[in-house]
Scaffold this motif. Structure first.
Motif, mmCIF file in Angstrom:
data_model
loop_
_atom_site.group_PDB
_atom_site.id
_atom_site.type_symbol
_atom_site.label_atom_id
_atom_site.label_comp_id
_atom_site.label_asym_id
_atom_site.label_seq_id
_atom_site.Cartn_x
_atom_site.Cartn_y
_atom_site.Cartn_z
ATOM 1 N N LYS A 18 0.796 -1.221 0.000
ATOM 2 C CA LYS A 18 0.000 0.000 0.000
ATOM 3 C C LYS A 18 0.835 1.281 0.000
ATOM 4 C CE LYS A 18 -4.153 1.686 2.335
ATOM 5 N NZ LYS A 18 -4.876 2.040 1.144
ATOM 6 N N LYS A 19 1.954 1.283 0.719
ATOM 7 C CA LYS A 19 2.777 2.497 0.803
ATOM 8 C C LYS A 19 3.403 2.865 -0.545
ATOM 9 C CE LYS A 19 3.890 2.274 5.700
ATOM 10 N NZ LYS A 19 4.959 2.147 6.701
ATOM 11 N N LEU A 20 3.533 1.926 -1.448
ATOM 12 C CA LEU A 20 4.055 2.233 -2.776
ATOM 13 C C LEU A 20 2.954 2.638 -3.749
ATOM 14 C CD1 LEU A 20 6.710 -0.569 -3.311
ATOM 15 C CD2 LEU A 20 7.127 1.843 -2.821
ATOM 16 N N ILE A 21 1.714 2.462 -3.343
ATOM 17 C CA ILE A 21 0.578 2.753 -4.218
ATOM 18 C C ILE A 21 -0.063 4.090 -3.873
ATOM 19 C CG2 ILE A 21 -1.683 1.944 -4.980
ATOM 20 C CD1 ILE A 21 -0.660 -0.921 -4.142
ATOM 21 N N ASP A 22 -0.313 4.326 -2.580
ATOM 22 C CA ASP A 22 -0.986 5.554 -2.137
ATOM 23 C C ASP A 22 -0.104 6.782 -2.370
ATOM 24 O OD1 ASP A 22 -3.004 3.922 -1.339
ATOM 25 O OD2 ASP A 22 -2.617 4.124 0.809
ATOM 26 N N ARG A 23 -0.739 7.862 -2.790
ATOM 27 C CA ARG A 23 0.004 9.099 -3.042
ATOM 28 C C ARG A 23 0.462 9.757 -1.753
ATOM 29 N NH1 ARG A 23 -0.671 12.142 -8.000
ATOM 30 N NH2 ARG A 23 -1.501 10.732 -9.540
ATOM 31 N N LYS A 24 -0.343 9.670 -0.714
ATOM 32 C CA LYS A 24 -0.029 10.357 0.531
ATOM 33 C C LYS A 24 -0.338 9.480 1.722
ATOM 34 C CE LYS A 24 -0.366 15.306 0.901
ATOM 35 N NZ LYS A 24 -1.199 16.467 1.055
ATOM 36 N N TRP A 25 0.541 9.506 2.710
ATOM 37 C CA TRP A 25 0.324 8.817 3.967
ATOM 38 C C TRP A 25 1.333 9.370 4.962
ATOM 39 C CZ3 TRP A 25 4.792 5.929 4.795
ATOM 40 C CH2 TRP A 25 5.505 5.539 3.655
ATOM 41 N N LYS A 26 1.001 9.239 6.225
ATOM 42 C CA LYS A 26 1.871 9.750 7.278
ATOM 43 C C LYS A 26 3.121 8.878 7.356
ATOM 44 C CE LYS A 26 1.845 11.445 11.934
ATOM 45 N NZ LYS A 26 1.057 12.271 12.792
ATOM 46 N N ALA A 27 4.287 9.533 7.316
ATOM 47 C CA ALA A 27 5.538 8.785 7.299
ATOM 48 C C ALA A 27 6.600 9.525 8.105
ATOM 49 C CB ALA A 27 6.007 8.609 5.862
ATOM 50 N N ASP A 28 7.661 8.793 8.419
ATOM 51 C CA ASP A 28 8.807 9.401 9.081
ATOM 52 C C ASP A 28 10.050 9.155 8.219
ATOM 53 O OD1 ASP A 28 9.534 6.745 9.508
ATOM 54 O OD2 ASP A 28 8.966 6.752 11.612
ATOM 55 N N GLU A 29 11.197 9.521 8.735
ATOM 56 C CA GLU A 29 12.434 9.380 7.959
ATOM 57 C C GLU A 29 12.734 7.923 7.614
ATOM 58 O OE1 GLU A 29 17.161 10.593 8.045
ATOM 59 O OE2 GLU A 29 15.936 10.973 9.817
ATOM 60 N N ILE A 30 12.449 7.024 8.529
ATOM 61 C CA ILE A 30 12.686 5.590 8.268
ATOM 62 C C ILE A 30 11.847 5.118 7.087
ATOM 63 C CG2 ILE A 30 12.547 3.244 9.226
ATOM 64 C CD1 ILE A 30 14.725 5.029 10.511
ATOM 65 N N ASP A 31 10.573 5.522 7.058
ATOM 66 C CA ASP A 31 9.717 5.177 5.914
ATOM 67 C C ASP A 31 10.323 5.713 4.622
ATOM 68 O OD1 ASP A 31 7.476 3.887 7.261
ATOM 69 O OD2 ASP A 31 6.970 5.864 8.036
#
Length: 75
Positions: A18-31
């Motif tokens: 999902k993180k490679l598909i969605d345009r926006k999501w809450k993330a940090d530096e590790i992500d």
């Protein structure tokens, strides 16, 4: 690179990531580093870099596909 980013999205779609598909999501530096690593793998990059930022909440990552040695002439 911008023209090839669709390959990364397709990689995510084929694996249900999902993180490679969605345009926006809450993330940090590790992500950011994880997504950069996956993009580098998919696009066969030779390196990655995180651009320094004065804003602690803003992270910009880049990957490099072509690296060339540049000779410099010093006067």
């Amino acid at each position: 690179m911008k023209s090839e980013i669709g390959k990364v999205k397709s990689y995510g779609e084929s694996r249900g990531f999902k993180k490679l598909i969605d345009r926006k999501w809450k993330a940090d530096e590790i992500d950011g580093w994880e997504m950069t690593a996956i993009a580098a793998y998919v696009l066969k990059a030779k390196g990655a870099y995180r651009v320094p930022s004065k804003d602690e909440k803003l992270f910009l990552f880049m990957i490099f596909k072509n690296i060339k040695w540049v000779d410099t002439i010093r006067n």
